[in-house]
Write a protein that holds these residues in place. Structure first.
Motif, mmCIF file in Angstrom:
data_model
loop_
_atom_site.group_PDB
_atom_site.id
_atom_site.type_symbol
_atom_site.label_atom_id
_atom_site.label_comp_id
_atom_site.label_asym_id
_atom_site.label_seq_id
_atom_site.Cartn_x
_atom_site.Cartn_y
_atom_site.Cartn_z
ATOM 1 N N VAL A 1 0.838 -1.202 0.000
ATOM 2 C CA VAL A 1 0.000 0.000 0.000
ATOM 3 C C VAL A 1 0.871 1.250 0.000
ATOM 4 N N LEU A 2 1.911 1.226 0.783
ATOM 5 C CA LEU A 2 2.781 2.388 0.983
ATOM 6 C C LEU A 2 3.319 2.942 -0.331
ATOM 7 N N LEU A 3 3.863 2.087 -1.181
ATOM 8 C CA LEU A 3 4.477 2.548 -2.424
ATOM 9 C C LEU A 3 3.433 3.125 -3.379
ATOM 10 N N SER A 4 2.272 2.499 -3.428
ATOM 11 C CA SER A 4 1.211 3.018 -4.271
ATOM 12 C C SER A 4 0.710 4.362 -3.741
ATOM 13 N N ALA A 5 0.599 4.479 -2.423
ATOM 14 C CA ALA A 5 0.172 5.745 -1.830
ATOM 15 C C ALA A 5 1.190 6.844 -2.099
ATOM 16 N N ALA A 6 2.475 6.498 -2.041
ATOM 17 C CA ALA A 6 3.529 7.483 -2.307
ATOM 18 C C ALA A 6 3.446 7.989 -3.743
ATOM 19 N N ALA A 7 3.163 7.082 -4.676
ATOM 20 C CA ALA A 7 3.026 7.491 -6.068
ATOM 21 C C ALA A 7 1.831 8.411 -6.255
ATOM 22 N N ALA A 8 0.727 8.113 -5.555
ATOM 23 C CA ALA A 8 -0.476 8.938 -5.683
ATOM 24 C C ALA A 8 -0.308 10.296 -5.007
ATOM 25 N N ALA A 9 0.363 10.317 -3.864
ATOM 26 C CA ALA A 9 0.558 11.577 -3.139
ATOM 27 C C ALA A 9 1.577 12.476 -3.828
ATOM 28 N N GLY A 10 2.477 11.864 -4.581
ATOM 29 C CA GLY A 10 3.425 12.628 -5.373
ATOM 30 C C GLY A 10 4.509 13.311 -4.561
ATOM 31 N N PRO A 11 5.344 14.111 -5.226
ATOM 32 C CA PRO A 11 6.495 14.731 -4.556
ATOM 33 C C PRO A 11 6.121 15.759 -3.500
ATOM 34 N N THR A 12 4.903 16.274 -3.553
ATOM 35 C CA THR A 12 4.482 17.253 -2.538
ATOM 36 C C THR A 12 3.761 16.591 -1.369
ATOM 37 N N GLY A 13 3.536 15.292 -1.464
ATOM 38 C CA GLY A 13 2.852 14.576 -0.399
ATOM 39 C C GLY A 13 3.823 13.998 0.612
ATOM 40 N N ARG A 14 3.249 13.351 1.628
ATOM 41 C CA ARG A 14 4.041 12.716 2.680
ATOM 42 C C ARG A 14 3.359 11.415 3.046
ATOM 43 N N VAL A 15 4.126 10.339 3.081
ATOM 44 C CA VAL A 15 3.571 9.024 3.430
ATOM 45 C C VAL A 15 4.439 8.409 4.521
ATOM 46 N N VAL A 16 3.798 8.006 5.605
ATOM 47 C CA VAL A 16 4.481 7.381 6.738
ATOM 48 C C VAL A 16 3.967 5.957 6.876
ATOM 49 N N GLY A 17 4.874 5.003 6.947
ATOM 50 C CA GLY A 17 4.493 3.614 7.151
ATOM 51 C C GLY A 17 4.959 3.142 8.515
#
Length: 265
Positions: free
Chosen positions: A56-72
């Motif tokens: 899920v994490l990698l897909s979420a990172a791609a969707a959130a893009g360079p301006t997003g933030r994803v914490v696993g």
């Protein structure tokens, strides 16, 4: 004290090196579908609980893009170490050891909380759901997946393996994840709940490939209990149950049905 059962954490820690990496379409497409249905947008902040190897994490990172933030977060240290290494080049992604049942972040930290095939492991689901709601900003959403049904041939093959362990495999009580109605009731504090389903077909070259895959995730707990001198017989019994799942290409095809829930704060 961690909320997940310690034995479950140990099983996944031991499986980390091969988890979701034995050439089977299972967790990764399921994770991508969860993110798609959660509608993660560029720039959003996402918390992925029980992140494992990043399905899920990698897909979420791609969707959130360079301006997003994803914490696993994950309680299995080996999972965290490997996923942290795999995402080292992604500046908006961080991975740390953390309890999916009680994530330690300030209120209102995230736009989306995701949980791919994780929540049924938690002993106190109401407390976890309340925690996720606190972590969400106004207008945020919780998105999680759970199993609806396994291929019956898979179930029979797993029972065939378990018969050689001295501990017969028992079907767990469905509990709150057993129906859409019970899930909606559990999410009563959320403002809107959307429930959908999809199926995933997984392909295995042969029974050996299937057994390798089983040992690469939670099924490892069953495989590990089969005595070495009974493994050949156990594998043969599993193969007999899987024979009907062979497709025209000679491979074993198994279908899993998944439920996805998206709940608005």
């Amino acid at each position: 004290m961690p909320s997940e059962v310690p034995g479950v954490v140990g099983t996944f820690d031991q499986a980390a090196a091969s988890y979701d990496s034995v050439g089977v379409d299972f967790f990764t497409p399921m994770g991508s579908e969860l993110v798609r249905r959660a509608a993660v947008r560029p720039g959003e902040h996402v918390l992925d609980v029980g992140c494992g190897r990043g399905a899920v994490l990698l897909s979420a990172a791609a969707a959130a893009g360079p301006t997003g933030r994803v914490v696993g977060i994950d309680l299995a240290p080996a999972m965290v170490e490997l996923t942290r290494a795999a995402t080292a080049s992604l500046p908006g992604v961080s991975v740390r050891v953390g309890d999916a049942g009680a994530p330690d972040f300030p209120p209102g930290s995230f736009d989306v909380v995701t949980a791919g095939l994780v929540l049924f492991f938690l002993p106190d689901l109401p407390a976890a759901l309340a925690a996720y709601r606190r972590l969400l900003r106004p207008g945020g959403r919780l998105a999680f997946s759970s199993f609806v049904a396994f291929d019956p041939r898979y179930e029979r093959a797993m029972k065939a393996l378990a018969a050689h362990t001295g501990t017969p495999r028992r079907d767990p009580a469905p509990g709150v994840f057993g129906s859409e109605e019970s899930l909606r009731a559990a999410l009563g504090a959320f403002s809107a709940v959307r429930v959908t389903e999809f199926t995933q077909v997984s392909r295995f070259a042969d029974v050996g490939h299937w057994l390798t895959w089983v040992a690469s995730h939670g099924g490892r707990a069953v495989v590990a209990k089969v005595p070495p001198d009974r493994l050949a017989a156990a594998t043969a019994d599993a193969a007999a149950e899987l024979a009907a799942a062979r497709a025209d290409d000679g491979a074993i095809h198994l279908t899993t049905t998944i439920r996805v829930v998206v709940a608005d704060r």
